[in-house]
Motif scaffolding. Structure first.
Motif, PDB file in Angstrom:
ATOM      1  N   ARG A 167     -10.370  12.141   3.194  1.00  0.00           N
ATOM      2  CA  ARG A 167     -10.644  12.858   1.925  1.00  0.00           C
ATOM      3  C   ARG A 167     -10.818  11.988   0.879  1.00  0.00           C
ATOM      4  N   LEU A 168     -10.179  10.747   0.738  1.00  0.00           N
ATOM      5  CA  LEU A 168     -10.243   9.787  -0.272  1.00  0.00           C
ATOM      6  C   LEU A 168     -11.373   9.074   0.185  1.00  0.00           C
ATOM      7  N   ALA A 169     -11.880   8.760   1.285  1.00  0.00           N
ATOM      8  CA  ALA A 169     -13.251   8.075   1.586  1.00  0.00           C
ATOM      9  C   ALA A 169     -14.240   8.753   1.289  1.00  0.00           C
ATOM     10  N   SER A 170     -14.370  10.200   1.430  1.00  0.00           N
ATOM     11  CA  SER A 170     -15.397  10.833   1.206  1.00  0.00           C
ATOM     12  C   SER A 170     -15.574  11.137  -0.231  1.00  0.00           C
ATOM     13  N   MET A 171     -14.622  10.985  -0.972  1.00  0.00           N
ATOM     14  CA  MET A 171     -14.706  11.069  -2.436  1.00  0.00           C
ATOM     15  C   MET A 171     -15.294   9.640  -3.054  1.00  0.00           C
ATOM     16  N   LEU A 172     -14.965   8.494  -2.560  1.00  0.00           N
ATOM     17  CA  LEU A 172     -15.457   7.309  -2.714  1.00  0.00           C
ATOM     18  C   LEU A 172     -16.830   6.801  -2.444  1.00  0.00           C
ATOM     19  N   PHE A 173     -16.999   6.872  -1.094  1.00  0.00           N
ATOM     20  CA  PHE A 173     -17.968   6.292  -0.420  1.00  0.00           C
ATOM     21  C   PHE A 173     -19.183   7.254   0.012  1.00  0.00           C
ATOM     22  N   SER A 174     -20.252   6.753   0.199  1.00  0.00           N
ATOM     23  CA  SER A 174     -21.489   7.529   0.997  1.00  0.00           C
ATOM     24  C   SER A 174     -21.211   6.800   2.243  1.00  0.00           C
ATOM     25  N   LEU A 175     -20.940   7.877   3.530  1.00  0.00           N
ATOM     26  CA  LEU A 175     -20.778   7.594   4.792  1.00  0.00           C
ATOM     27  C   LEU A 175     -21.707   7.971   5.917  1.00  0.00           C
ATOM     28  N   MET A 231      -4.773 -13.815  -7.727  1.00  0.00           N
ATOM     29  CA  MET A 231      -4.256 -13.929  -6.224  1.00  0.00           C
ATOM     30  C   MET A 231      -5.340 -13.954  -5.190  1.00  0.00           C
ATOM     31  N   ASN A 232      -5.094 -14.751  -4.335  1.00  0.00           N
ATOM     32  CA  ASN A 232      -6.008 -15.182  -3.258  1.00  0.00           C
ATOM     33  C   ASN A 232      -5.687 -14.178  -1.957  1.00  0.00           C
ATOM     34  N   ALA A 233      -6.587 -13.117  -2.148  1.00  0.00           N
ATOM     35  CA  ALA A 233      -6.493 -12.058  -1.038  1.00  0.00           C
ATOM     36  C   ALA A 233      -7.766 -11.738  -0.288  1.00  0.00           C
ATOM     37  N   CYS A 234      -7.442 -11.017   1.015  1.00  0.00           N
ATOM     38  CA  CYS A 234      -8.313 -10.774   1.873  1.00  0.00           C
ATOM     39  C   CYS A 234      -8.178  -9.506   2.219  1.00  0.00           C
ATOM     40  N   VAL A 235      -9.179  -8.673   2.844  1.00  0.00           N
ATOM     41  CA  VAL A 235      -9.014  -7.298   3.598  1.00  0.00           C
ATOM     42  C   VAL A 235      -9.816  -7.594   4.882  1.00  0.00           C
ATOM     43  N   LEU A 236      -9.154  -7.830   6.080  1.00  0.00           N
ATOM     44  CA  LEU A 236      -9.787  -7.635   7.195  1.00  0.00           C
ATOM     45  C   LEU A 236     -10.839  -6.648   7.575  1.00  0.00           C
ATOM     46  N   TYR A 237     -12.044  -6.736   7.739  1.00  0.00           N
ATOM     47  CA  TYR A 237     -12.977  -5.867   7.147  1.00  0.00           C
ATOM     48  C   TYR A 237     -14.106  -5.494   8.373  1.00  0.00           C
ATOM     49  N   SER A 238     -14.203  -4.327   8.611  1.00  0.00           N
ATOM     50  CA  SER A 238     -14.992  -3.844   9.765  1.00  0.00           C
ATOM     51  C   SER A 238     -16.430  -2.951   9.199  1.00  0.00           C
ATOM     52  N   GLY A 239     -16.333  -2.624   8.023  1.00  0.00           N
ATOM     53  CA  GLY A 239     -17.384  -1.953   7.162  1.00  0.00           C
ATOM     54  C   GLY A 239     -17.111  -0.532   7.340  1.00  0.00           C
ATOM     55  N   GLY A 240     -15.863   0.070   7.873  1.00  0.00           N
ATOM     56  CA  GLY A 240     -15.701   1.453   7.980  1.00  0.00           C
ATOM     57  C   GLY A 240     -14.985   1.821   6.716  1.00  0.00           C
ATOM     58  N   LYS A 241     -14.611   3.139   6.858  1.00  0.00           N
ATOM     59  CA  LYS A 241     -13.917   3.906   5.873  1.00  0.00           C
ATOM     60  C   LYS A 241     -12.480   3.120   5.425  1.00  0.00           C
ATOM     61  N   ASP A 242     -11.763   2.888   6.615  1.00  0.00           N
ATOM     62  CA  ASP A 242     -10.423   2.767   6.146  1.00  0.00           C
ATOM     63  C   ASP A 242     -10.232   1.415   5.686  1.00  0.00           C
ATOM     64  N   SER A 243     -10.955   0.061   6.203  1.00  0.00           N
ATOM     65  CA  SER A 243     -10.996  -1.099   5.380  1.00  0.00           C
ATOM     66  C   SER A 243     -11.442  -0.983   4.198  1.00  0.00           C
ATOM     67  N   SER A 244     -12.525  -0.137   4.043  1.00  0.00           N
ATOM     68  CA  SER A 244     -13.228  -0.029   2.774  1.00  0.00           C
ATOM     69  C   SER A 244     -12.190   0.347   1.497  1.00  0.00           C
ATOM     70  N   ARG A 290      -3.874   2.723   9.500  1.00  0.00           N
ATOM     71  CA  ARG A 290      -3.277   3.775   8.971  1.00  0.00           C
ATOM     72  C   ARG A 290      -1.845   4.274   9.635  1.00  0.00           C
ATOM     73  N   ARG A 291      -1.032   5.089   9.045  1.00  0.00           N
ATOM     74  CA  ARG A 291       0.001   5.570   9.551  1.00  0.00           C
ATOM     75  C   ARG A 291       0.019   6.163  11.182  1.00  0.00           C
ATOM     76  N   ASN A 348      -1.295  -2.819   4.336  1.00  0.00           N
ATOM     77  CA  ASN A 348      -2.158  -1.748   4.874  1.00  0.00           C
ATOM     78  C   ASN A 348      -1.925  -0.390   4.371  1.00  0.00           C
ATOM     79  N   LEU A 349      -2.457   0.637   5.202  1.00  0.00           N
ATOM     80  CA  LEU A 349      -2.644   2.190   4.864  1.00  0.00           C
ATOM     81  C   LEU A 349      -1.484   2.973   5.398  1.00  0.00           C
ATOM     82  N   ASP A 350      -0.156   2.296   5.689  1.00  0.00           N
ATOM     83  CA  ASP A 350       0.850   2.796   6.614  1.00  0.00           C
ATOM     84  C   ASP A 350       1.260   4.043   6.045  1.00  0.00           C
ATOM     85  N   GLY A 351       1.037   4.194   4.898  1.00  0.00           N
ATOM     86  CA  GLY A 351       1.616   5.650   4.103  1.00  0.00           C
ATOM     87  C   GLY A 351       0.727   6.543   4.344  1.00  0.00           C
TER      88      GLY A 351
END
Length: 201
Positions: free
Chosen positions: A141-149, A1-14, A104-105, A130-133
């Protein structure tokens, strides 16, 4: 699938990008730019640190000027930033089968309404995700588990948000951007959480 994420480099879009990736969809990370400033660079660095392909989507500066006029007339930035986001999603939807972002929601702006999302999907035959839920606690919490911030005061040198270029344009138009945008801090992704990588071995 041809997909994109509008990306700012922050934790939400990551986080949105990683969720799609874990579901077997390989998104391209897309940062919108209007040619006022190379605000895409921090997002490009963040995407590279995670191993995602990154692209700059150039849009006409009339969108930015419309947003700036709205901000001046309103006296606050919400509707202007929402206008930029709506136009960015529309532009991406002409090139991708799926368009995602990190809204996000509990976000107030930028955020599409349910009616806008339904219209977008019906008119352009695309999927919008999106992350509406998820609320900010869960995303944090999820971003802290996954990423160096890295948390730092937002500036034109470390941010790829829509705000960067619209602030610069407001200054060009003779307005103090600080009167519309309060000082704030942002959390930028600098790579994967090394502890998580070690635990996965």
């Amino acid at each position: 699938m041809n997909a994109c994420v509008l990306y700012s480099g922050g934790k939400d879009s990551s986080l949105a990008a990683v969720m799609l990736q874990r579901l077997g969809i390989q998104p391209e990370l897309v940062t919108v730019n209007f040619g006022i400033h190379d605000s895409w660079k921090p997002a490009s660095d963040a995407a590279a640190s995670l191993g995602f392909p990154h692209r700059v989507l150039k849009l006409g500066d009339e969108i930015l000027r419309d947003a700036a006029e709205t901000i001046i007339n309103d006296g606050f930035p919400n509707n202007g930033i929402k206008h930029i986001h709506r136009m960015a999603v529309e532009a991406a939807a002409t090139e991708y089968d799926m368009v995602a972002d990190g809204t996000r929601r509990d976000d107030r702006t930028p955020k599409l309404t349910r009616d806008e999302i339904q219209s977008l999907e019906d008119r352009l035959n695309i999927e919008y995700v999106n992350l509406d839920g998820l609320g900010h606690r869960t995303v944090n919490r999820l971003a802290s588990m996954l990423f160096s911030l890295r948390r730092e005061r937002s500036s034109i040198d470390n941010s790829s948000d829509y705000e960067v270029e619209v602030r610069l344009l407001l200054e060009e138009m003779g307005h103090s951007s600080e009167s519309f945008f309060p000082v704030h801090f942002q959390t930028r992704v600098t790579g994967w959480n090394t502890k998580m990588k070690e635990d996965a071995k």
